[in-house]
Design an enzyme around this catalytic site. Structure first.
Site, PDB file in Angstrom:
ATOM      1  N   LYS A   1     -73.963  42.424 -21.394  1.00  0.00           N
ATOM      2  CA  LYS A   1     -75.067  42.949 -22.196  1.00  0.00           C
ATOM      3  C   LYS A   1     -75.920  43.968 -21.449  1.00  0.00           C
ATOM      4  O   LYS A   1     -75.833  44.102 -20.228  1.00  0.00           O
ATOM      5  CB  LYS A   1     -75.917  41.774 -22.715  1.00  0.00           C
ATOM      6  CG  LYS A   1     -75.149  41.014 -23.816  1.00  0.00           C
ATOM      7  CD  LYS A   1     -75.975  39.989 -24.550  1.00  0.00           C
ATOM      8  CE  LYS A   1     -75.146  39.369 -25.681  1.00  0.00           C
ATOM      9  NZ  LYS A   1     -75.857  38.256 -26.356  1.00  0.00           N
TER      10      LYS A   1
ATOM     11  N   ARG B   1     -70.667  32.112 -23.329  1.00  0.00           N
ATOM     12  CA  ARG B   1     -69.882  32.952 -24.258  1.00  0.00           C
ATOM     13  C   ARG B   1     -69.572  34.255 -23.549  1.00  0.00           C
ATOM     14  O   ARG B   1     -70.479  35.017 -23.226  1.00  0.00           O
ATOM     15  CB  ARG B   1     -70.688  33.193 -25.538  1.00  0.00           C
ATOM     16  CG  ARG B   1     -69.956  34.024 -26.578  1.00  0.00           C
ATOM     17  CD  ARG B   1     -70.779  34.213 -27.830  1.00  0.00           C
ATOM     18  NE  ARG B   1     -70.086  35.021 -28.806  1.00  0.00           N
ATOM     19  CZ  ARG B   1     -70.089  36.363 -28.767  1.00  0.00           C
ATOM     20  NH1 ARG B   1     -70.755  37.012 -27.807  1.00  0.00           N
ATOM     21  NH2 ARG B   1     -69.432  37.057 -29.690  1.00  0.00           N
TER      22      ARG B   1
HETATM   23  N1  LIG Z   1     -74.109  32.340 -30.019  1.00  0.00           N
HETATM   24  C1  LIG Z   1     -74.049  33.647 -29.695  1.00  0.00           C
HETATM   25  N2  LIG Z   1     -73.319  34.498 -30.441  1.00  0.00           N
HETATM   26  C2  LIG Z   1     -73.278  35.843 -30.121  1.00  0.00           C
HETATM   27  N3  LIG Z   1     -72.574  36.701 -30.900  1.00  0.00           N
HETATM   28  C3  LIG Z   1     -72.535  38.035 -30.581  1.00  0.00           C
HETATM   29  C4  LIG Z   1     -73.207  38.500 -29.458  1.00  0.00           C
HETATM   30  C5  LIG Z   1     -73.146  39.941 -29.125  1.00  0.00           C
HETATM   31  O1  LIG Z   1     -72.118  40.151 -28.220  1.00  0.00           O
HETATM   32  P1  LIG Z   1     -70.678  40.735 -28.654  1.00  0.00           P
HETATM   33  O2  LIG Z   1     -70.052  39.840 -29.648  1.00  0.00           O
HETATM   34  O3  LIG Z   1     -69.923  41.001 -27.436  1.00  0.00           O
HETATM   35  O4  LIG Z   1     -71.030  42.137 -29.299  1.00  0.00           O
HETATM   36  P2  LIG Z   1     -71.068  42.584 -30.822  1.00  0.00           P
HETATM   37  O5  LIG Z   1     -72.119  41.749 -31.469  1.00  0.00           O
HETATM   38  O6  LIG Z   1     -71.391  44.047 -30.731  1.00  0.00           O
HETATM   39  O7  LIG Z   1     -69.700  42.309 -31.406  1.00  0.00           O
HETATM   40  N4  LIG Z   1     -73.930  37.664 -28.653  1.00  0.00           N
HETATM   41  C6  LIG Z   1     -73.981  36.318 -28.986  1.00  0.00           C
HETATM   42  C7  LIG Z   1     -74.748  35.373 -28.206  1.00  0.00           C
HETATM   43  O8  LIG Z   1     -75.411  35.725 -27.200  1.00  0.00           O
HETATM   44  N5  LIG Z   1     -74.747  34.073 -28.604  1.00  0.00           N
END
Ligand SMILES: Nc1nc2ncc(COP(=O)(O)OP(=O)(O)O)nc2c(=O)[nH]1
Length: 287
Positions: free
Chosen positions: A226, A261
């Site tokens: 992040k 995660r």
């Molecule tokens: N429980 C939980 N779920 C999440 N889902 C998405 C993201 C964002 O990260 P990512 O999926 O890599 O990116 P994007 O939302 O752009 O797909 N962060 C979290 C988190 O910190 N906690």
């Protein structure tokens, strides 16, 4: 690792939280902040999920809608089109539990019917119908804190006391879930790193992560690649933030996170194994 070991029954695939477990991220999106488009096809997403399982993921988190700052909402039909075939095929090809990363009740239902055994809801079941849907589906749910919506959440977020405010929010959502018939043994909380928080806010939440274990349910931490990791390390490119992400998740594990995660499963699994080995060394007998 932990004195008591909660278990999450993910539709028959039991996740035992006797140690910090690794949730591998499978983004079936064209625009996720760090890996958007890399696994946007069903075949690519399934192959990626199987690779993460091979690397040691204890659960696979399948998402069809980016929640990055500024992201627009994805229509429900499109989100269903993205995630359901991936979940169906992963559920057949691996025994690893699968979670669906969604706020939409329709997607929760279709995902569980397709073989998902957990709901990961960054909106903490606040959408219309989400509480009742999650209660009826009978699978564990991750309740995450987000300030506002992805489109606007990073526009100058301010808190008097970010830890207290996030803690209060999660306590309220746990209570709301219990009222809706979701027992605590099916709940996980997550402070939502990067969801309406500055790096200072994220650091305060990580430094005081232990406080969230007081809610009586397992804690999940998601800092992988992040923006805050980039700010702290100077790594502009998300894919180059692996070491910083692993360090952050080690700290989270030390401060009580039972699930982390991550995008980079192998590196995280290795780091946790070394930490667990040291933590397992008996304390020296007092002379
Ligand atoms: N429980 C939980 N779920 C999440 N889902 C998405 C993201 C964002 O990260 P990512 O999926 O890599 O990116 P994007 O939302 O752009 O797909 N962060 C979290 C988190 O910190 N906690």
């Amino acid at each position: 690792m932990f004195d008591i070991s909660p278990q999450l029954d993910c539709a028959g695939r039991v996740l035992v939280l006797d140690r910090t477990r690794v949730m591998g991220i499978v983004n079936v999106t064209p625009d996720s902040f760090s890996d958007g488009g890399l696994h946007a096809s069903v075949d690519a997403a399934v192959a990626h999920g199987l690779r993460l399982a091979e690397e040691g993921a204890d659960i696979l988190d399948v998402g069809g809608e980016s929640t990055r700052p500024g992201a627009a909402e994805v229509p429900v039909e499109e989100e269903l089109r993205r995630v359901v075939p991936v979940i169906e095929r992963l559920a057949r090809q691996t025994s690893v539990p699968i979670s669906v990363d969604t706020c939409k009740p329709e997607v929760m239902r279709a995902a569980v019917e397709a073989g998902a055994g957990m709901i990961n809801d960054v909106c903490a079941l606040r959408r219309e119908g989400a509480l009742d849907t999650a209660a009826a589906l009978g699978v564990p749910v991750v309740l995450m804190h987000m300030r506002g919506e992805p489109r606007t959440m990073q526009d100058d977020p301010r808190y008097d006391d970010v830890v207290a405010e996030v803690h209060r929010f999660l306590a309220e959502r746990v209570f709301a879930a219990e009222l809706a018939g979701i027992p605590k043994k099916r709940l996980v909380v997550d402070p939502g790193f990067g969801f309406g928080k500055t790096t200072a806010h994220n650091l305060a939440l990580l430094a005081q992560l232990e406080r969230f274990t007081g809610l009586g349910v397992p804690v999940l931490a998601g800092l992988s690649r992040k923006r805050s990791i980039g700010e702290l390390t100077g790594r502009e490119v998300p894919a180059e933030r692996v070491a910083g992400s692993v360090a952050a998740h080690l700290v989270a594990a030390q401060r009580g996170a039972r699930i982390v995660r991550v995008h980079d499963v192998a590196a995280t699994v290795d780091a946790l194994r070394v930490w667990e080995a040291v933590a397992a060394v008996p304390a020296p007998r007092r002379a």
